[in-house]
Design a protein around this motif. Structure first.
Motif, PDB file in Angstrom:
ATOM      1  N   UNK A 282      -5.705   9.211  10.758  1.00 59.57           N
ATOM      2  CA  UNK A 282      -4.366   8.668  10.987  1.00 59.57           C
ATOM      3  C   UNK A 282      -4.002   8.986  12.430  1.00 59.57           C
ATOM      4  N   UNK A 283      -3.688   7.962  13.214  1.00 59.68           N
ATOM      5  CA  UNK A 283      -3.335   8.118  14.627  1.00 59.68           C
ATOM      6  C   UNK A 283      -2.077   7.305  14.887  1.00 59.68           C
ATOM      7  N   UNK A 284      -0.970   7.989  15.165  1.00 56.87           N
ATOM      8  CA  UNK A 284       0.300   7.283  15.326  1.00 56.87           C
ATOM      9  C   UNK A 284       1.083   7.838  16.504  1.00 56.87           C
ATOM     10  N   UNK A 285       1.817   6.941  17.168  1.00 60.00           N
ATOM     11  CA  UNK A 285       2.813   7.328  18.158  1.00 60.00           C
ATOM     12  C   UNK A 285       2.295   8.084  19.357  1.00 60.00           C
TER      13      UNK A 285
ATOM     14  N   UNK B 152     -10.794  14.700   7.459  1.00 60.14           N
ATOM     15  CA  UNK B 152      -9.503  14.055   7.709  1.00 60.14           C
ATOM     16  C   UNK B 152      -8.951  14.503   9.056  1.00 60.14           C
ATOM     17  N   UNK B 153      -8.519  13.533   9.855  1.00 60.88           N
ATOM     18  CA  UNK B 153      -7.884  13.813  11.146  1.00 60.88           C
ATOM     19  C   UNK B 153      -6.524  13.136  11.165  1.00 60.88           C
ATOM     20  N   UNK B 154      -5.526  13.879  11.617  1.00 68.14           N
ATOM     21  CA  UNK B 154      -4.186  13.318  11.781  1.00 68.14           C
ATOM     22  C   UNK B 154      -3.679  13.701  13.166  1.00 68.14           C
ATOM     23  N   UNK B 155      -3.358  12.697  13.964  1.00 67.68           N
ATOM     24  CA  UNK B 155      -2.844  12.927  15.314  1.00 67.68           C
ATOM     25  C   UNK B 155      -1.538  12.152  15.449  1.00 67.68           C
ATOM     26  N   UNK B 156      -0.469  12.881  15.785  1.00 67.09           N
ATOM     27  CA  UNK B 156       0.873  12.303  15.783  1.00 67.09           C
ATOM     28  C   UNK B 156       1.571  12.635  17.104  1.00 67.09           C
ATOM     29  N   UNK B 157       2.187  11.644  17.727  1.00 69.88           N
ATOM     30  CA  UNK B 157       3.110  11.837  18.857  1.00 69.88           C
ATOM     31  C   UNK B 157       2.517  12.726  19.946  1.00 69.88           C
ATOM     32  N   UNK B 158       1.293  12.442  20.334  1.00 65.02           N
ATOM     33  CA  UNK B 158       0.611  13.265  21.328  1.00 65.02           C
ATOM     34  C   UNK B 158       0.291  12.451  22.576  1.00 65.02           C
ATOM     35  N   UNK B 159      -0.058  13.154  23.653  1.00 67.71           N
ATOM     36  CA  UNK B 159      -0.317  12.512  24.938  1.00 67.71           C
ATOM     37  C   UNK B 159      -1.638  13.014  25.493  1.00 67.71           C
ATOM     38  N   UNK B 160      -2.474  12.061  25.946  1.00 64.72           N
ATOM     39  CA  UNK B 160      -3.789  12.394  26.475  1.00 64.72           C
ATOM     40  C   UNK B 160      -3.943  11.727  27.848  1.00 64.72           C
TER      41      UNK B 160
ATOM     42  N   UNK C  20     -11.698   5.275   6.470  1.00 62.23           N
ATOM     43  CA  UNK C  20     -10.301   4.864   6.447  1.00 62.23           C
ATOM     44  C   UNK C  20      -9.676   5.241   7.780  1.00 62.23           C
ATOM     45  N   UNK C  21      -9.098   4.280   8.447  1.00 60.75           N
ATOM     46  CA  UNK C  21      -8.436   4.555   9.725  1.00 60.75           C
ATOM     47  C   UNK C  21      -7.132   3.788   9.790  1.00 60.75           C
ATOM     48  N   UNK C  22      -6.070   4.503  10.126  1.00 63.63           N
ATOM     49  CA  UNK C  22      -4.751   3.904  10.308  1.00 63.63           C
ATOM     50  C   UNK C  22      -4.308   4.221  11.731  1.00 63.63           C
ATOM     51  N   UNK C  23      -4.312   3.213  12.580  1.00 60.66           N
ATOM     52  CA  UNK C  23      -3.982   3.373  14.002  1.00 60.66           C
ATOM     53  C   UNK C  23      -2.741   2.530  14.264  1.00 60.66           C
TER      54      UNK C  23
ATOM     55  N   UNK D 115      -9.734  19.414   7.510  1.00 59.78           N
ATOM     56  CA  UNK D 115      -8.630  18.701   8.148  1.00 59.78           C
ATOM     57  C   UNK D 115      -8.436  19.200   9.569  1.00 59.78           C
ATOM     58  N   UNK D 116      -8.189  18.260  10.483  1.00 55.26           N
ATOM     59  CA  UNK D 116      -7.783  18.564  11.849  1.00 55.26           C
ATOM     60  C   UNK D 116      -6.466  17.837  12.090  1.00 55.26           C
ATOM     61  N   UNK D 117      -5.428  18.598  12.455  1.00 53.56           N
ATOM     62  CA  UNK D 117      -4.087  18.044  12.626  1.00 53.56           C
ATOM     63  C   UNK D 117      -3.572  18.402  14.013  1.00 53.56           C
TER      64      UNK D 117
END
Length: 705
Positions: free
Chosen positions: A630-633, A597-605, A656-659, A565-567
């Protein structure tokens, strides 16, 4: 017996009824060859002085050949086998064990260091052998945990008994070859093995989609417990197999499946399944389409299957017609689906029909509540279930449908050994001591070298300079101050390198790449080559000035490695010439990949030259669940704009990708390309400003303005 030389002398003189006792202690680099000819009433025994007192470490293994041999009370840990097997029921191709037994043996984490180097922990050859009350846990490399190997030379009717073993933690392999049990191969699958697998526990066995891979005929799988494990019991090849009285409980585990049915005359009856979360090839009950006139290594059509008196409670999916495509075009025939109970306490309909089911006779099944499928012989009724004294849910006022009422789940304590822990716990982040570290040159390096599993390194405000890559092989947290700024600068191509067993958590930090050397392919965090089962979590942190060389990544996965997992949450990356997550080194197109599994939340690039997320899974293999994203916000500003195929997101073969709810400004096009299987791609509520439209070869779900 206190040394290897004395053991060799003793083995050469063994007679029926003899016992060889290894003295308690560590036996290092010991390749045990145990041969002899016992009799049914006078077996020859090799055992430890006390249960668990004998530890085989380093480059060790055990092979046995002859008849009526018994091995017991040994522990294999702190090393790996120098050959392709840890325990082998043969010493050579011509010398095999028959009527022999291995019992009360533990193999704990005895994995080859590189996950791509394959071995089998247990290989059963010969015939009429028993493997029972053993404990196998912690396998991380490729290869089946236990395999029955068959050939005409030794006889294909094996009649092995595999019972009351505890199969524990089996890390996600990220490719084919991570089964816990395999009986036979496709090559010899048209013959019967007559192997019985009964009364075993499978807990956190997550290697791949097939926990058990049946590849022969005439086998029995009875009374086993599949608990919190990803995958399913799969009747992959072979005819006339029986699956009965098993209990499948997800306990919240993702991708937890039941039984997948292929081939001819297979029976699945009186099994209990609760809360199974799996779908597609890993659903609770999966009935596949087959290949007409199938070669032995493909999918023989389902013919003569009997699926009856199973109880399925709160399953995500029951699938009829799995795998249907241009090649797998043959529907099930001559089959029966009868007296099964399907209950969803949340009211959802798990039944999914993808093909022709006229070859299945449906009779006396009950579904609560009534579903949409309207299959014949599937009555919709309001059913209440209550948990009985044996811990299983049973219907109130309904007899003759579902699993029999006296079915019980085998106690965990009845499997494995009593003298060694079953749940080998790993220290969690922040479960240990807290170490305050002052700013300075290499002060962080010294603190990390002394940290124990679960410790937290607490940094005060100031600048921390690191002059060597810090290895991470245990769970450790590095946390900056809630007020003020802790800045880490590093002068090597990587700041951290995560190895097997490593879990790195970063929080409230600023990391600058300004001092990094001018070499291509640097990274703030990288994995060691071949590392498996590691984790990375980054929160409330900033990465900046990753620009002194080409392809400077925040995180880069090495070839042969697989992260669990990478969060990333509330992370800012400002100026990087590479990617934020570079998981694209598995390019052999064999179904392997770098991050589960990758989860990225509320981040800025901002001003990230390459794709912010670059994931690759090639090939046509269908044996894995990942990668999952999972990539959100999150916000992407001026990202992924360089090169002929510029893209802010580059997702190839992701399962599986949830964007959702992200904003792309002046960036390269997001790309999602499906390679194999039935991927789930959700694209919802994303804003594209001065950014090309999504590029994809599948129809995404929930596309909103």
């Amino acid at each position: 017996m206190r040394d290897q030389a004395a053991f060799s002398v003793a083995v050469a003189r063994l007679q029926p009824g003899d016992t060889v006792v290894l003295a308690d202690g560590e036996w290092r680099d010991f390749q045990v060859v145990f041969q002899g000819a016992g009799t049914a009433d006078k077996p020859i025994t090799l055992t430890g002085e006390s249960p668990g007192g004998v530890r085989l470490t380093g480059r060790s293994n055990l092979s046995l050949a002859g008849a009526y041999l018994v091995v017991s009370n040994l522990v294999f840990r702190d090393g790996w086998s120098p050959s392709g097997e840890v325990l082998s029921f043969r010493t050579s191709r011509s010398q095999r064990a028959n009527f022999s037994r291995i019992t009360n043996v533990v193999i704990d984490g005895f994995s080859k260091p590189n996950r791509g180097d394959s071995d089998n922990w247990v290989a059963l050859y010969g015939h009429d052998n028993r493997f029972d009350h053993n404990q196998l846990t912690g396998k991380t490399n490729a290869g089946t945990t236990l395999v029955v190997i068959r050939d005409a030379e030794q006889g294909l009717e094996n009649r092995h008994l595999i019972d009351h073993n505890y199969f524990g933690r089996r890390a996600v392999l990220g490719s084919n070859g991570g089964e816990t049990i395999r009986v036979g191969t496709s090559h010899d699958s048209m013959s019967d093995s007559f192997t019985t697998v009964s009364g075993n526990w499978f807990e956190r066995c997550d290697g791949e989609v097939e926990i058990v891979s049946n590849k022969s005929g005439g086998n029995v799988y009875r009374g086993n417990v599949f608990f919190q494990s990803q995958g399913a019991l799969v009747l992959r090849h072979g005819d006339g197999n029986l699956v009965e009285d098993n209990v499948f409980i997800a306990n919240g585990a993702p991708n937890a499946g039941g039984v997948r049915i292929i081939n001819r005359r297979n029976t699945v009856r009186n099994n209990y399944m609760e809360g199974l979360t799996g779908a597609n090839f890993g659903s609770a009950l999966t009935i596949m389409y087959g290949v007409p006139n199938s070669p032995v290594n493909r999918y023989a059509p389902v013919d003569g299957a009997v699926i009856e008196n199973n109880t399925v409670v709160d399953a995500h999916e029951i699938l009829f017609g799995a795998g249907r495509d241009a090649e797998r075009s043959a529907p099930p025939t001559n089959s029966r689906f009868a007296r099964n109970l399907i209950v969803s306490r949340e009211g959802r309909d798990p039944i999914r029909v993808l093909g022709d089911v006229t070859g299945i006779a449906f009779a006396d099944n009950v579904q609560s509540p009534e579903g949409r499928s309207r299959l014949p012989g599937l009555e919709g009724r309001a059913i209440t279930v209550e948990r009985n004294a044996r811990g299983l849910l049973t219907p109130v006022g309904l007899d003759g449908v579902g699993a029999r009422r006296d079915l019980a789940m085998l106690p965990r304590s009845d499997t494995g050994v009593s003298w060694y822990p079953k749940d080998v716990t790993v220290a969690a982040w922040d479960s240990g001591a807290v170490h305050a570290v002052a700013p300075g040159e290499d002060s962080l390096t010294r603190a990390m070298a002394q940290a124990q599993p679960g410790d937290r390194i607490l940094l005060g405000p100031g600048v921390y300079t690191v002059n060597q890559t810090i290895g991470v092989d245990r769970p450790v947290t590095v946390q900056g101050p809630s007020d003020g700024r802790a800045e880490i600068q590093f002068s090597r191509p990587a700041l951290f390198e995560i190895a097997n067993g490593g879990e790195l958590r970063l929080s409230h930090l600023t990391v600058s790449g300004a001092l990094a050397p001018d070499v291509a392919g640097a990274a703030v965090i990288r994995s060691a080559q071949g590392a498996a089962g590691y984790r990375l979590s980054v929160e409330d942190s900033v990465f900046e000035d990753l620009t002194v060389n080409r392809s400077f990544n925040v995180f880069a996965a090495a070839p042969g490695s697989l992260a669990d997992r990478v969060h990333l949450e509330r992370v800012t990356v400002d100026k990087a010439t590479g990617s934020v997550v570079a998981g694209h080194t598995e390019t052999a197109d064999l179904g392997t990949y770098n991050v589960e599994e990758i989860e990225i939340i509320d981040s800025t690039f901002r001003d990230v030259t390459g794709p912010v997320i670059d994931l690759y899974r090639g090939g046509m293999d269908e044996s894995t669940f990942g990668p999952r994203l999972v990539l959100t916000g999150s916000t992407f500003e001026r990202t992924g704009r360089t090169g002929d195929n510029a893209s802010a997101l580059k997702l190839y073969g992701v399962q599986k990708a949830e964007v959702r709810g992200n904003r792309f400004v002046a960036s390269g096009a997001p790309v999602f390309f499906s390679r194999v299987g039935d991927p789930v791609f959700v694209w919802s509520g994303n804003r594209l400003e001065d950014t090309p439209a999504l590029i994809t070869n599948v129809a995404p779900l929930e596309v909103l303005p």
